[in-house]
Design a protein around this motif. Sequence first.
Motif, mmCIF file in Angstrom:
data_model
loop_
_atom_site.group_PDB
_atom_site.id
_atom_site.type_symbol
_atom_site.label_atom_id
_atom_site.label_comp_id
_atom_site.label_asym_id
_atom_site.label_seq_id
_atom_site.Cartn_x
_atom_site.Cartn_y
_atom_site.Cartn_z
ATOM 1 N N TRP A 307 75.876 -53.563 -43.846
ATOM 2 C CA TRP A 307 76.836 -52.504 -43.765
ATOM 3 C C TRP A 307 78.396 -53.162 -43.452
ATOM 4 O O TRP A 307 79.348 -52.656 -43.967
ATOM 5 N N MET A 308 78.402 -54.020 -42.751
ATOM 6 C CA MET A 308 79.532 -54.733 -42.427
ATOM 7 C C MET A 308 80.165 -55.697 -43.734
ATOM 8 O O MET A 308 81.154 -55.455 -43.876
ATOM 9 N N PHE A 309 79.048 -56.095 -44.418
ATOM 10 C CA PHE A 309 79.450 -56.911 -45.562
ATOM 11 C C PHE A 309 80.152 -55.607 -46.584
ATOM 12 O O PHE A 309 81.107 -56.023 -47.351
ATOM 13 N N ALA A 310 79.386 -54.553 -46.599
ATOM 14 C CA ALA A 310 80.041 -53.317 -47.531
ATOM 15 C C ALA A 310 81.416 -53.182 -47.024
ATOM 16 O O ALA A 310 82.497 -52.709 -48.142
ATOM 17 N N LEU A 311 81.828 -53.217 -45.838
ATOM 18 C CA LEU A 311 83.164 -52.726 -45.463
ATOM 19 C C LEU A 311 84.059 -54.040 -45.674
ATOM 20 O O LEU A 311 85.158 -53.725 -46.154
ATOM 21 N N PHE A 312 83.757 -55.493 -45.373
ATOM 22 C CA PHE A 312 84.468 -56.295 -45.774
ATOM 23 C C PHE A 312 84.765 -56.453 -47.311
ATOM 24 O O PHE A 312 85.807 -56.889 -47.645
ATOM 25 N N ILE A 313 83.670 -56.181 -48.101
ATOM 26 C CA ILE A 313 84.276 -56.209 -49.621
ATOM 27 C C ILE A 313 84.954 -55.264 -50.137
ATOM 28 O O ILE A 313 85.642 -55.539 -51.065
ATOM 29 N N VAL A 314 84.981 -54.030 -49.411
ATOM 30 C CA VAL A 314 86.045 -52.922 -49.900
ATOM 31 C C VAL A 314 87.021 -53.386 -49.585
ATOM 32 O O VAL A 314 88.075 -53.446 -50.300
ATOM 33 N N ILE A 315 87.447 -54.048 -48.437
ATOM 34 C CA ILE A 315 88.584 -54.656 -48.024
ATOM 35 C C ILE A 315 89.017 -55.684 -48.971
ATOM 36 O O ILE A 315 90.381 -55.808 -49.242
ATOM 37 N N LEU A 316 88.246 -56.687 -49.061
ATOM 38 C CA LEU A 316 88.525 -57.769 -49.953
ATOM 39 C C LEU A 316 89.109 -57.101 -51.293
ATOM 40 O O LEU A 316 89.923 -57.891 -51.826
ATOM 41 N N GLN A 317 88.293 -56.365 -51.829
ATOM 42 C CA GLN A 317 88.713 -55.774 -53.255
ATOM 43 C C GLN A 317 89.970 -54.966 -53.080
ATOM 44 O O GLN A 317 90.759 -54.798 -54.032
ATOM 45 N N GLN A 318 90.421 -54.402 -52.194
ATOM 46 C CA GLN A 318 91.689 -53.523 -52.010
ATOM 47 C C GLN A 318 92.528 -54.582 -51.895
ATOM 48 O O GLN A 318 93.736 -54.382 -52.626
ATOM 49 N N VAL A 319 92.444 -55.840 -51.228
ATOM 50 C CA VAL A 319 93.515 -56.736 -51.251
ATOM 51 C C VAL A 319 93.768 -57.321 -52.490
ATOM 52 O O VAL A 319 94.689 -57.325 -52.988
ATOM 53 N N ASP A 320 92.648 -57.675 -53.173
ATOM 54 C CA ASP A 320 92.560 -58.181 -54.579
ATOM 55 C C ASP A 320 93.453 -57.074 -55.526
ATOM 56 O O ASP A 320 94.088 -57.548 -56.368
ATOM 57 N N ALA A 321 92.969 -55.912 -55.510
ATOM 58 C CA ALA A 321 93.613 -54.914 -56.365
ATOM 59 C C ALA A 321 95.022 -54.533 -56.293
ATOM 60 O O ALA A 321 95.856 -54.555 -57.157
ATOM 61 N N ASN A 322 95.579 -54.613 -54.995
ATOM 62 C CA ASN A 322 96.854 -54.343 -54.549
ATOM 63 C C ASN A 322 97.852 -55.536 -54.448
ATOM 64 O O ASN A 322 98.904 -55.269 -54.282
ATOM 65 N N PHE A 323 97.216 -56.938 -54.168
ATOM 66 C CA PHE A 323 98.445 -57.768 -53.858
ATOM 67 C C PHE A 323 97.980 -59.045 -54.747
ATOM 68 O O PHE A 323 98.991 -59.188 -55.029
#
Length: 403
Positions: A307-323
């Motif tokens: 579940w920590m990984f799921a939260l981490f990958i969501v944050i990482l994908q948001q950083v990738d998609a927006n920045f």
Amino acid sequence: MKIEWNRRYTTVSIYTFLVLAGVVLFAAAIFNLPTVGGTIKLLLMPLIPVGYGFAIAYILNPVVRIVENKLLPLFFKKHPLKTKIARAISLMVTYLLLILILVTFFWVIIPQIINSITDIVSKLPHFVQVAETEARSLFAGLPQEFIPASAIETAVGSVGGILNSTYQILSKSIPAIINYTAGLASGIVKLLMGVVISFYFLSDKENFCALSKKIVYAVFPDDVVHNIIYVTRQSHSTFSSFITGQLVDSTIVGVLCFIGMTVMRMPDAVLISFLAGVTNVIPYFGPFIGAVPSFLIIFLQNPGQAWMFALFIVILQQVDANFLGPRIVGASIGLRPFWVLFAIMSFGSMMGMLGLFIGVPTFAVIYWLIRAVVEYRLLDKKLPIRTEAYSEDSPVPNGKANL
């Protein structure tokens, strides 16, 4: 007896014969597709290394240009290098970088990925027990009056059955994978030949481009040539921007994923980071394709970390998609999300993994061509080219185009 030839009827007869011969050949090809396909494949086999060489040269060309046009002038400001010397140094630096990447990949990353997969397969029986225990604890928290005990046992048994089936499939697949890997020797030889051919493509790329343009000018009329060159340049701009940007972006995502997983001490960091980087090449679907199996791999070993990984990958994908994505890839494709999804699904179904990768830039070129033709026809009819002008609230004006 002397035959009197009539030029008109002779010409008609020859064209009729050629058309009939073409129809017969086409029908024969349709009814013998496997044989024709095998023959074409046999004829194209010698050209496979050339195709590899062109693809490698196309991917490496931006690196060569950066080294030649940006980096070398910084070190040789006072005494600029000659063109041939600058090209030679740029090629040497580029191929040394390629060798470094390949060595790192085959001697560092691949062994760790194989070890992770072997370890996961060997621990699958234990993962079955863990999954059943987690499923029982999950169902135990649900209201018993609404869910019969038999339904709970069936659901728990299904989880175990799925994992057992997965274990058997993976266990049987490993020898097949090993045998298949042994059969890749010829493919690796062709790839290495492609690397050599790519060197010659890059070292003399201006001459190859000039030769191609010379042939086009010799075959087609001038007005057609200008259109071909314009479309080729637009296609090159779209493909190079997309492919280079996606590769750089995916590499950064994979590295960030590895750093984050290493800091959080998650298992199989190399395997999952590699999976995240490779699947990130595919727009939209890629992050989900990589995240789901990665989550399951971690969940079977440590549900809390999953579940920590799921939260981490969501944050990482948001950083990738927006920045990261907008700054690296940019808006070079110019497609709306619906058309991106359409391109991925259609080309993926036709060409497999290759279609998932090149489908978006290919469809972007097709979309651009269709739009250019449509806008040309609208301008010829003195109609507006803005799509908003054709909505119900904005009826199409008569007369001059509202550009």
